[in-house]
Design an enzyme around this catalytic site. Structure first.
Site, PDB file in Angstrom:
ATOM      1  N   GLU A 178     101.965  15.580 -75.888  1.00 56.43           N
ATOM      2  CA  GLU A 178     102.197  16.280 -74.625  1.00 56.43           C
ATOM      3  C   GLU A 178     102.466  18.147 -74.599  1.00 56.43           C
ATOM      4  O   GLU A 178     102.894  18.234 -75.496  1.00 56.43           O
ATOM      5  CB  GLU A 178     103.408  15.811 -73.563  1.00 56.43           C
ATOM      6  CG  GLU A 178     104.314  15.530 -74.561  1.00 56.43           C
ATOM      7  CD  GLU A 178     105.651  15.821 -73.170  1.00 56.43           C
ATOM      8  OE1 GLU A 178     105.041  15.860 -72.479  1.00 56.43           O
ATOM      9  OE2 GLU A 178     106.644  15.102 -73.830  1.00 56.43           O
ATOM     10  N   LYS A 234     116.044  10.722 -71.557  1.00 62.76           N
ATOM     11  CA  LYS A 234     116.580  11.049 -71.456  1.00 62.76           C
ATOM     12  C   LYS A 234     118.365  10.677 -71.318  1.00 62.76           C
ATOM     13  O   LYS A 234     118.166  10.351 -70.382  1.00 62.76           O
ATOM     14  CB  LYS A 234     115.893  12.328 -71.112  1.00 62.76           C
ATOM     15  CG  LYS A 234     114.830  13.382 -71.955  1.00 62.76           C
ATOM     16  CD  LYS A 234     114.256  14.306 -71.751  1.00 62.76           C
ATOM     17  CE  LYS A 234     113.791  14.276 -70.147  1.00 62.76           C
ATOM     18  NZ  LYS A 234     111.940  13.647 -71.078  1.00 62.76           N
ATOM     19  N   LYS A 249     104.024  22.421 -64.761  1.00 60.51           N
ATOM     20  CA  LYS A 249     104.016  21.432 -64.836  1.00 60.51           C
ATOM     21  C   LYS A 249     103.207  20.072 -64.207  1.00 60.51           C
ATOM     22  O   LYS A 249     103.496  20.228 -62.991  1.00 60.51           O
ATOM     23  CB  LYS A 249     105.382  20.728 -64.876  1.00 60.51           C
ATOM     24  CG  LYS A 249     105.769  19.824 -65.043  1.00 60.51           C
ATOM     25  CD  LYS A 249     107.628  19.248 -64.849  1.00 60.51           C
ATOM     26  CE  LYS A 249     107.989  17.984 -65.133  1.00 60.51           C
ATOM     27  NZ  LYS A 249     109.274  17.670 -64.670  1.00 60.51           N
TER      28      LYS A 249
HETATM   29  N1  PSU Z   1     110.688  14.886 -73.804  1.00 53.71           N
HETATM   30  C1  PSU Z   1     111.030  15.675 -74.290  1.00 53.71           C
HETATM   31  N2  PSU Z   1     111.329  16.918 -73.235  1.00 53.71           N
HETATM   32  C2  PSU Z   1     110.435  16.891 -72.073  1.00 53.71           C
HETATM   33  C3  PSU Z   1     109.855  16.228 -71.491  1.00 53.71           C
HETATM   34  C4  PSU Z   1     110.016  14.795 -72.584  1.00 53.71           C
HETATM   35  O1  PSU Z   1     111.701  16.157 -75.704  1.00 53.71           O
HETATM   36  O2  PSU Z   1     110.721  18.085 -71.325  1.00 53.71           O
HETATM   37  C5  PSU Z   1     109.433  15.904 -70.303  1.00 53.71           C
HETATM   38  C6  PSU Z   1     107.728  14.857 -70.241  1.00 53.71           C
HETATM   39  O3  PSU Z   1     107.114  15.265 -70.072  1.00 53.71           O
HETATM   40  C7  PSU Z   1     108.203  13.615 -69.561  1.00 53.71           C
HETATM   41  C8  PSU Z   1     109.021  14.822 -68.443  1.00 53.71           C
HETATM   42  O4  PSU Z   1     106.895  13.760 -68.915  1.00 53.71           O
HETATM   43  O5  PSU Z   1     110.233  15.731 -69.118  1.00 53.71           O
HETATM   44  C9  PSU Z   1     109.601  14.082 -67.571  1.00 53.71           C
HETATM   45  O6  PSU Z   1     109.564  14.837 -66.056  1.00 53.71           O
HETATM   46  P1  PSU Z   1     110.051  14.476 -64.457  1.00 53.71           P
HETATM   47  O7  PSU Z   1     111.566  14.049 -65.328  1.00 53.71           O
HETATM   48  O8  PSU Z   1     110.416  15.777 -63.371  1.00 53.71           O
HETATM   49  O9  PSU Z   1     109.388  12.891 -64.498  1.00 53.71           O
END
Ligand code: PSU
Ligand code: MN
EC number: 4.2.1.70
Length: 306
Positions: free
Chosen positions: A28, A162, A89
């Site tokens: 990604e 996370k 994003k």
């Molecule tokens: N994993 C990481 N760093 C990131 C992400 C994932 O180590 O920045 C990103 C991924 O692209 C994931 C996004 O889909 O964070 C999630 O964002 P949100 O909570 O706004 O959906």
């Protein structure tokens, strides 16, 4: 024969690998553009692709380039996504508008999964998935990663979700959405910066053939949901748990005080971690992604070996 869906540009390298049945791993670009600081981000993006090539696997980094969802970036486009702060994003819902307005965007786990699956790619490596945020009962902040994975037949290697999230609630949602969850050589759901989260897993796998077997069984059953392979960060590369808990509390406090909403929340929390740990969490984040890429390479290889 692979027939990528319309509306995609698949690089010649990725297309040739898919047609020949050689292993391919999707990567990604939100992690690169919004999860890691410049200029380190570009070095990491290049390193991840090299790691895959060294293992005989074709990398397929995904992004939206001038409106076109693109699978497999050349050096110039990869640099553009990493270097240009104007790169937005894009989750799945952003793709139609980005196409119409010809924008360049980084793709999240949700949009990368959907686009990679549409191109015929079966395995994807990331850092940590998005999930249910703390306080989601009020804010309704749940990443689009979860419902998208519920309906996308891809295998994602991640270090869990996370730790900035509500991990228990995220696991409940994964259950509801029918996402198959496998612990990679562990029975505990990993905690992204930490090897464990305190949550147990029902299924543990110990080698890539077991994952490929799970993928084949999923296909035979006609299921179209994702398999998440949860790979803990190597213990010696994890963040200190005391530092983790202190910085997490501070990051959440700042996000709350700043009134952060929507897609800005996750990049803000990650960046606060990186600054408050003086870069230690950044090194852990990079270690997490490297480790996931190595496992994804094994799985993609086992899958194509049949
Ligand atoms: N994993 C990481 N760093 C990131 C992400 C994932 O180590 O920045 C990103 C991924 O692209 C994931 C996004 O889909 O964070 C999630 O964002 P949100 O909570 O706004 O959906
Ligand atoms: Mn969100």
């Amino acid at each position: 024969m692979i027939s990528p869906g319309p509306g995609l540009a698949v690089s010649a390298e990725v297309s040739a690998a898919l047609t020949a049945g050689r292993p391919v791993v999707a990567l990604e670009s939100t992690l690169i553009a919004h999860g890691l600081p410049r200029p380190r981000n570009r070095a990491v993006a290049v390193e991840l692709e090299e790691m895959l090539r060294e293992r005989g696997v074709t990398p397929a980094t995904v992004a939206v380039i001038d409106g076109v969802p693109t699978i497999g970036l050349d050096d110039a486009t990869l640099s553009r996504v990493a270097d240009d702060p104007a790169v937005a994003k894009a989750s799945v819902r952003d793709l139609p508008a980005a196409a119409a307005l010809r924008r360049t965007c980084a793709t999240t786990v949700a949009s990368t999964s959907m686009l990679a699956a549409r191109a015929g790619i079966r395995v994807f490596a990331t850092g940590g998935l998005g999930g249910v945020h703390r306080g989601a009962g009020e804010s309704f902040d749940e990443s689009a990663d979860l419902p998208t994975l519920g309906g996308t037949p891809i295998t994602v290697v991640s270090a869990g979700v996370k730790s900035i999230l509500d991990v228990g609630a995220t696991l409940e949602r994964m259950e509801t959405l029918g996402i198959t969850l496998l612990g990679w050589r562990t029975s505990e759901f990993p905690g992204f910066y930490l090897p464990g989260s305190g949550h147990r897993l029902d299924w543990r796998v110990d080698d890539a053939r077991q994952v490929a077997g799970t993928m084949a069984a999923r296909d035979r059953l006609g299921l179209t949901s994702a398999i998440v392979v949860a790979n803990p960060v190597p213990r010696e590369q994890a963040l200190d748990p005391g530092v983790h808990d202190r910085v997490l509390a501070e990051a959440l406090r700042r996000a709350e005080a700043g009134g952060l909403r929507g897609k800005a929340v996750t990049p803000f929390l990650l960046e606060t971690f990186h600054t408050e740990t003086a870069g230690a969490s950044l090194e852990v984040n990079v270690a997490v992604v490297r480790s996931n890429v190595a496992v994804a390479a094994e799985i993609a290889t086992a899958w194509t070996a049949g």
